[in-house]
Design an enzyme around this catalytic site. Structure first.
Site, short mmCIF file in Angstrom:
data_model
loop_
_atom_site.label_atom_id
_atom_site.label_comp_id
_atom_site.label_asym_id
_atom_site.label_seq_id
_atom_site.Cartn_x
_atom_site.Cartn_y
_atom_site.Cartn_z
N CYS A 229 0.83 -1.20 0.00
CA CYS A 229 0.00 0.00 0.00
C CYS A 229 0.86 1.26 0.00
O CYS A 229 1.98 1.26 0.50
CB CYS A 229 -0.86 0.04 1.25
N ARG B 220 4.77 0.87 -6.56
CA ARG B 220 4.82 0.00 -5.39
C ARG B 220 3.94 -1.24 -5.59
O ARG B 220 4.09 -2.22 -4.88
CB ARG B 220 4.33 0.76 -4.16
N TRP C 239 -2.88 -2.70 -1.63
CA TRP C 239 -2.39 -4.02 -2.04
C TRP C 239 -3.07 -4.98 -1.07
O TRP C 239 -2.74 -5.03 0.12
CB TRP C 239 -0.87 -4.07 -1.91
N ASN D 129 -1.40 1.83 5.87
CA ASN D 129 -0.46 0.89 5.26
C ASN D 129 0.05 0.02 6.39
O ASN D 129 0.56 0.54 7.38
CB ASN D 129 0.68 1.69 4.60
N GLY D 130 -0.11 -1.31 6.27
CA GLY D 130 0.35 -2.20 7.33
C GLY D 130 -0.72 -3.22 7.68
O GLY D 130 -1.71 -3.36 6.94
N GLU E 199 20.28 -14.51 -9.69
CA GLU E 199 19.66 -13.22 -10.04
C GLU E 199 19.11 -13.25 -11.47
O GLU E 199 18.04 -12.69 -11.74
CB GLU E 199 20.70 -12.10 -9.83
N LYS F 198 15.20 -12.46 -12.24
CA LYS F 198 14.76 -11.40 -13.17
C LYS F 198 13.78 -11.98 -14.18
O LYS F 198 12.73 -11.41 -14.44
CB LYS F 198 15.94 -10.76 -13.92
N GLU G 187 10.33 -13.09 -12.65
CA GLU G 187 9.53 -11.98 -12.11
C GLU G 187 8.79 -11.24 -13.21
O GLU G 187 7.67 -10.80 -13.04
CB GLU G 187 10.45 -10.95 -11.44
N HIS H 286 22.53 -33.94 -9.27
CA HIS H 286 21.97 -34.51 -8.04
C HIS H 286 20.45 -34.43 -8.01
O HIS H 286 19.85 -34.54 -6.94
CB HIS H 286 22.58 -33.81 -6.82
N LYS I 104 7.20 -3.08 -4.89
CA LYS I 104 8.56 -2.56 -4.84
C LYS I 104 9.15 -2.63 -3.45
O LYS I 104 10.32 -2.93 -3.27
CB LYS I 104 8.56 -1.11 -5.34
C1 F6R Z 1 13.80 -8.44 -7.30
C2 F6R Z 1 13.34 -7.60 -6.24
C3 F6R Z 1 13.11 -8.20 -4.89
C4 F6R Z 1 13.82 -7.34 -3.83
C5 F6R Z 1 13.46 -7.83 -2.42
C6 F6R Z 1 14.21 -7.05 -1.36
O1 F6R Z 1 13.81 -7.80 -8.53
O2 F6R Z 1 13.18 -6.44 -6.42
O3 F6R Z 1 13.52 -9.51 -4.82
O4 F6R Z 1 15.19 -7.44 -4.06
O5 F6R Z 1 12.09 -7.67 -2.21
O6 F6R Z 1 13.95 -5.69 -1.44
P1 F6R Z 1 14.90 -4.63 -0.77
O7 F6R Z 1 16.20 -4.67 -1.48
O8 F6R Z 1 14.19 -3.33 -0.94
O9 F6R Z 1 15.05 -5.03 0.66
#
Ligand code: F6R
Length: 586
Positions: A2, A27, A74, A100-101, A461, A465, A468, A484, A581
């Site tokens: 949120c 977000r 959200w 928010n929360g 990573e 990417k 996601e 394995h 985000k």
């Molecule tokens: C991947 C991504 C998430 C964040 C994770 C941690 O693209 O964005 O996996 O890396 O939610 O977020 P932060 O770095 O803000 O703690």
């Protein structure tokens, strides 16, 4: 997660709030709403879907008045729909709130309110707060005191924005959720995210957990929720600009942020690591924590520490078990947003046990910086695309600088400072090849990413990417682990990315590539080793780079590939489904 925002001043509140909410759309959200207090009391427009859709149907700007609050939701309690969208009100519509929360004791409070005759209109935990405040202020002589007493009853996490009919003030409170106050000229704001306010002010007042504040045009008064004592809080001037949070001619933020990485790296490499290095020198026991991409950066740092003979363990923050932590220990926490609830919870626990804390983040004044002994800002500017791209490179740059400064490795520091130019070259030279690859790969549905040693976090990573942003199945294994178990999944039309730089791991990577080819998988070799490149059905030729710096360079074409594939598949690269985000709930 949120997002919340509020305004009090002389301007049209709905206009400023709508524009601020649009800045924090990244977000992630499923419904939204705005409440404005005008001559006839509080009016609300809200609905399911994106701001633009709701606005087209209902016209937010029909809300007249100069005090208001807004929210992007959200969903947690109850499905996304107009009824559950914020702002929520008490029965008479005289108290409106955005939240928010998560309120953990909401069912107990709800039962209590139902017994007192309150009728609930929504499935949310937030509605409870509106009714509690309404009841509390009707009994209290002082409005601030009434609101504070109601908030005292809440358990869980909240950033709250509140307006009350007939009162020319905004009220806010925070506990375990981000909230900043923005100071303008004859106007005040609050928001869950600095980026929502950049267009209006750079002056931000950072609230602490457990703070409650009342805002009017002239300023704010801040109190502790617990005892009502008034307190002063630091005001900072943020260096980000509104322009940094624009696409600046790029089709998407994700593309802009990938292409910006040379500048992001230069900024990150100028970070001051002196204080962190002294803490590292004196630490007995080092734990590195993070979530998602930030955890993969932690893995790189763990590798570098081991290379220097320093004991270190990295943990996914939500799995961090601090039972052994004591005051001899040092935690390095990595978080782009600085607000990730899992990371914050692990840090608070470790701090209570006496550990020292270094945080590496991108957001000034963010929650994790408040528990830190030393904060290092990666300085890559606002990252608006939900996927971490330039922030990952920024984190790596700082971690490499930290490691090589600690070991006084001048030679590697020199190599590291070549990174901005080299990443620029990779972006230029690999774009066309990556675009062609994306044409081929978009036809496939299953992807594996394998590597060894310091290449493995990069493989993780790369897979993250891709999954996601395209929603395709992508996973990563250390190449040696394939045999394995996961090798049973390999067959025709399964793609395997082999991150195989020339160096100490190339011979064994060669063996793994053969194992995959023997099972008819389509192997994409990423390498600077001619012999290995010949083995790939497809290839991504990389420049020769020092082996330890492989993650910094090899991730760049993989980010681009994920982006191009998402665009070809007509997925939104900036706001992938279900993702947020900044993940402010545990
Ligand atoms: C991947 C991504 C998430 C964040 C994770 C941690 O693209 O964005 O996996 O890396 O939610 O977020 P932060 O770095 O803000 O703690």
């Amino acid at each position: 997660m949120c997002g919340i925002i509020g305004y009090i001043g002389k301007k049209k509140a709905s206009e400023l709030i709508l524009s601020g909410l649009k800045k924090i759309e990244y977000r992630g959200y499923d419904s939204a709403g705005i409440a404005v207090m005008g001559k006839d009391g509080i009016k609300i427009i809200k609905g399911e879907g994106k701001l633009r859709e709701i606005d087209e149907k209902k016209n937010f700007l029909a809300l007249e008045g100069d005090i208001g609050i807004g929210h992007t939701r959200w969903a947690t309690h109850g499905p996304p729909c107009e009824r559950n969208a914020h702002p929520h009100t008490d029965a008479k519509g005289e108290v409106a709130i955005v939240h928010n929360g998560i309120i953990e004791n909401f069912s107990k409070l709800k039962d209590e309110l139902i017994q007192q005759g309150v009728k609930f209109e929504t499935d949310t935990d937030t509605e409870v707060i509106a009714h509690l405040i309404s009841k509390s202020i009707s009994k209290s002589k002082d409005i601030e005191e009434g609101i504070r007493e109601a908030i005292l009853r809440l358990e869980g996490a909240y950033a709250l924005g509140i307006i009350v009919k007939g009162v020319r003030k905004l009220f806010v409170a925070r506990k375990n959720a981000p909230l900043v106050i923005g100071r303008g000229e004859g106007e005040m704001f609050f928001a869950s995210d600095i980026t929502a306010l950049l267009e209006y002010t750079k002056k931000m007042i950072l609230l602490e957990d457990g703070d409650f504040a009342s805002l009017d045009e002239g300023g704010c008064t801040i109190y502790r929720i617990g005892d009502g004592q008034s307190v002063r809080r630091e005001q900072i001037e943020v260096t980000w600009t509104a322009q940094m949070a624009q696409k600046e001619g790029h089709a998407h933020f994700m593309l802009k942020e990938i292409m910006q990485q040379p500048q992001a790296l230069s900024a990150a490499l100028s970070a001051d690591v002196k204080d962190a290095v002294s803490l590292l020198k004196n630490s007995e026991n080092l734990a590195i924590i993070g979530c998602g991409t930030s955890y993969y950066a932690a893995l790189v740092f763990e590798y570098l520490m081991h290379k220097q003979g320093k004991g270190a363990s990295s943990y996914i923050a939500s799995e961090f078990n601090s039972w052994k932590i004591g005051n001899e220990d040092l935690i390095v926490a990595i978080s782009q947003s600085g607000e990730t609830a899992d990371t914050l919870a692990a840090l608070k626990d470790a701090k209570n046990k006496g550990a020292k804390i270094i945080v590496i983040t991108n957001v000034m004044g963010s929650s994790i910086t408040r528990v830190a002994d030393v904060s290092i800002m990666i300085g890559v500017g606002p990252e608006i695309g939900v996927l971490a791209t330039k922030s990952f490179l920024g984190q790596l740059a700082v971690l490499y600088k930290l490691a090589y400064t600690l070991s006084s490795n001048e030679k590697m520091l020199e190599k590291l400072f070549e990174a901005p130019a080299k990443v620029g070259e990779i972006l230029r030279t690999s774009k066309e090849n990556v675009q062609n690859l994306s044409d081929e790969l978009v036809k496939l549905r299953d992807f594996f990413f394998i590597s060894r040693g310091i290449g493995y976090p990069c493989a993780l990573e790369g897979a993250l990417k891709l999954k996601e942003v395209t929603y395709l199945h992508a996973e990563s294994y250390p190449a040696g682990e394939l045999k394995h178990g996961p090798i049973s999944l390999l067959e025709e039309n399964v793609a395997v990315f082999a991150i195989a730089p020339l160096g100490s791991t190339s011979a064994k990577m060669g063996g793994s590539i053969q194992e995959c080819k023997a099972r008819n998988a389509k192997v994409i070799v990423m390498s600077d080793d001619e012999a290995l490149l010949k083995e790939g059905a497809l290839t991504l030729r990389m420049p020769s780079v020092p082996e330890e710096l492989v993650p910094l360079y090899y991730i760049v074409p993989l980010q681009m590939l994920s982006y191009f594939m998402a665009v070809k598949m007509q997925k939104d690269p900036d706001q992938p489904r279900n993702l947020a985000k900044s993940v402010t709930v545990e």
